[in-house]
Design a protein around this motif. Structure first.
Motif, PDB file in Angstrom:
ATOM      1  N   ASP A  26       0.676  -1.261   0.031  1.00 39.05           N
ATOM      2  CA  ASP A  26      -0.080  -0.091   0.039  1.00 39.05           C
ATOM      3  C   ASP A  26       0.933   1.361   0.003  1.00 39.05           C
ATOM      4  OD1 ASP A  26      -2.471  -1.335  -0.274  1.00 39.05           O
ATOM      5  OD2 ASP A  26      -2.986  -0.906   2.024  1.00 39.05           O
ATOM      6  N   LEU A 119     -12.528   6.829   0.576  1.00 40.75           N
ATOM      7  CA  LEU A 119     -11.792   5.716   0.934  1.00 40.75           C
ATOM      8  C   LEU A 119     -10.079   5.806   1.013  1.00 40.75           C
ATOM      9  CD1 LEU A 119     -12.199   2.599   1.337  1.00 40.75           C
ATOM     10  CD2 LEU A 119     -11.814   2.278  -0.921  1.00 40.75           C
ATOM     11  N   VAL A 123      -8.019   5.222   4.600  1.00 44.94           N
ATOM     12  CA  VAL A 123      -7.028   4.225   4.462  1.00 44.94           C
ATOM     13  C   VAL A 123      -5.478   5.048   4.891  1.00 44.94           C
ATOM     14  CG1 VAL A 123      -5.610   2.312   3.322  1.00 44.94           C
ATOM     15  CG2 VAL A 123      -8.274   2.539   3.185  1.00 44.94           C
ATOM     16  N   ALA A 128     -10.412   3.826  11.701  1.00 40.27           N
ATOM     17  CA  ALA A 128     -11.263   2.792  12.096  1.00 40.27           C
ATOM     18  C   ALA A 128     -12.592   3.441  12.360  1.00 40.27           C
ATOM     19  CB  ALA A 128     -10.547   2.194  13.135  1.00 40.27           C
ATOM     20  N   VAL A 145     -17.251   6.703   4.882  1.00 40.89           N
ATOM     21  CA  VAL A 145     -16.560   5.290   4.690  1.00 40.89           C
ATOM     22  C   VAL A 145     -16.715   4.675   6.278  1.00 40.89           C
ATOM     23  CG1 VAL A 145     -14.371   3.794   4.999  1.00 40.89           C
ATOM     24  CG2 VAL A 145     -14.765   5.786   3.214  1.00 40.89           C
ATOM     25  N   ASP A 147     -15.865   1.318   8.663  1.00 39.10           N
ATOM     26  CA  ASP A 147     -15.289   0.098   8.582  1.00 39.10           C
ATOM     27  C   ASP A 147     -14.753  -0.177   7.417  1.00 39.10           C
ATOM     28  OD1 ASP A 147     -15.877  -0.060  11.500  1.00 39.10           O
ATOM     29  OD2 ASP A 147     -17.760  -1.282  11.019  1.00 39.10           O
ATOM     30  N   GLY A 148     -13.867   0.391   6.837  1.00 35.75           N
ATOM     31  CA  GLY A 148     -13.239   0.238   5.552  1.00 35.75           C
ATOM     32  C   GLY A 148     -14.106   0.142   4.180  1.00 35.75           C
ATOM     33  N   ARG A 149     -15.517   0.536   4.556  1.00 38.52           N
ATOM     34  CA  ARG A 149     -16.243   0.375   3.340  1.00 38.52           C
ATOM     35  C   ARG A 149     -17.030   1.616   2.822  1.00 38.52           C
ATOM     36  NH1 ARG A 149     -19.409  -4.399   1.717  1.00 38.52           N
ATOM     37  NH2 ARG A 149     -18.558  -5.480   3.593  1.00 38.52           N
ATOM     38  N   THR A 309     -15.008  -4.076   0.292  1.00 41.58           N
ATOM     39  CA  THR A 309     -13.898  -3.705   1.375  1.00 41.58           C
ATOM     40  C   THR A 309     -12.738  -3.813   1.113  1.00 41.58           C
ATOM     41  OG1 THR A 309     -15.992  -4.569   3.022  1.00 41.58           O
ATOM     42  CG2 THR A 309     -13.802  -4.269   3.897  1.00 41.58           C
ATOM     43  N   PRO A 311      -9.002  -4.433   2.533  1.00 41.19           N
ATOM     44  CA  PRO A 311      -8.047  -4.686   3.757  1.00 41.19           C
ATOM     45  C   PRO A 311      -7.007  -3.373   3.983  1.00 41.19           C
ATOM     46  CG  PRO A 311      -7.263  -5.887   1.936  1.00 41.19           C
ATOM     47  CD  PRO A 311      -8.668  -5.243   1.369  1.00 41.19           C
ATOM     48  N   HIS A 312      -6.871  -3.243   5.055  1.00 42.33           N
ATOM     49  CA  HIS A 312      -5.750  -2.030   5.274  1.00 42.33           C
ATOM     50  C   HIS A 312      -4.607  -2.836   5.875  1.00 42.33           C
ATOM     51  CE1 HIS A 312      -9.158   0.709   6.826  1.00 42.33           C
ATOM     52  NE2 HIS A 312      -9.488   0.162   5.633  1.00 42.33           N
TER      53      HIS A 312
END
Length: 313
Positions: A26, A119, A123, A128, A145, A147-149, A309, A311-312
């Motif tokens: 990332d 998003l 990230v 969170a 956003v 919970d990452g969505r 979703t 991932p981080h």
């Protein structure tokens, strides 16, 4: 994702494309900007050229690119990869993912630019829970956003505060309503209200306000209180933990941040309830030129379309 796999993200604006290459950790390993063009043919051609130029300048091949994500203004059908009514680009209806993907032989995904930026900002700052991204530029828009969505709502307009009418006696908005938040703090609306020539009219407004110009003082107050209203709506309607502000007006730097915070405090002076929300502590301003939008597009491009979703880490 295999070692060395590259994800490309493109933030396509009315005049420029901001392109980044993101590795499997990332991390941004390359970035460039080029013109976006006008009309469907030019927009597709410049998107394809941006990916090719980014690969050449950053030292990777197209064979290493596993996905390309595009954040673009307008109405976006993310599942179909189609963009509609991107008026600032001269695009009415375009199968962007289909055309660009066929030319490059790489999977494309398309997302609304502000949602992609939301998003990316979430990230990048390791957010969170819930976060809103408020874009202050020529217009005003927001994305949420959780919970990452990306939270879209029932019809994809969750968080869109720019066209919420807050003053029935205000200026007419391009959407046809009166007194929308965008008419107070959108760069285009402020420039029209200012009505004086200049390359950077909102900056000119702030400079003139500091010199005591009466019209500039009124427009500066509109800017800060309009942005504060947008923050207030996002917190009160979605109870987001943080509102991250990005977009072209962040080039105003400390003057923008200080003004918005002061307006939030002033607006809460008469309300213990509003003071309890500590709105000014929930605001964060992205640095001017942040790659959040293009980075978010890269994440969107790599996302599982059935889950969305990312991932981080």
């Amino acid at each position: 994702m295999s070692a060395g796999a590259i994800r490309v993200g493109l933030d396509v604006g009315g005049t420029k494309i901001d392109a980044v290459a993101v590795d499997e950790r990332d991390e941004i390993i390359g970035r460039l900007r080029r013109e976006s063009g006008w009309g469907e043919v030019e927009v597709v051609a410049n998107i394809v050229a941006a990916v090719r130029d980014l690969a050449a300048e950053s030292g990777f091949t197209l064979d290493e690119v596993v996905s390309v994500g595009v954040g673009i203004p307008g109405v976006v059908d993310a599942d179909a990869g189609r963009v509609l009514h991107a008026v600032n680009l001269g695009v009415e209806s375009l199968d962007l993912a289909g055309f660009a993907g066929a030319l490059l032989g790489v999977p494309f995904r398309v997302e609304n630019d502000v949602k992609a930026a939301a998003l990316g900002a979430a990230v990048m700052r390791g957010a969170a829970g819930s976060m809103a991204y408020l874009n202050l530029g020529t217009g005003v828009a927001a994305g949420i956003v959780v919970d990452g969505r990306i939270w879209r709502g029932a019809r994809g307009t969750a968080g869109e505060v720019g066209h919420l009418s807050v003053d029935p006696n205000g200026r007419r908005c391009g959407c046809g309503q009166i007194g929308c938040i965008e008419t107070f703090c959108g760069g285009g609306a402020l420039a029209r209200a200012w009505g004086r020539p200049g390359a950077l009219p909102v900056r000119d407004i702030l400079d003139a306000a500091e010199s005591g110009d009466a019209q500039a003082l009124a427009l500066r107050a509109d800017l800060f209180h309009g942005a504060a209203a947008a923050v207030r709506v996002l917190v009160l309607s979605a109870d987001v933990e943080r509102v991250v502000i990005g977009g072209g007006l962040t080039a105003l730097g400390d003057r923008l941040e200080a003004g918005i915070r002061a307006a939030l405090r002033q607006d809460s002076d008469s309300s213990a309830f509003m003071r309890s929300l500590q709105l000014d502590d929930r605001v964060e301003i992205l640095s001017s030129g942040s790659p959040a939008a293009a980075f978010g597009a890269a994440l969107v491009g790599a996302a599982d379309t059935s889950k969305e979703t990312v991932p981080h880490g």
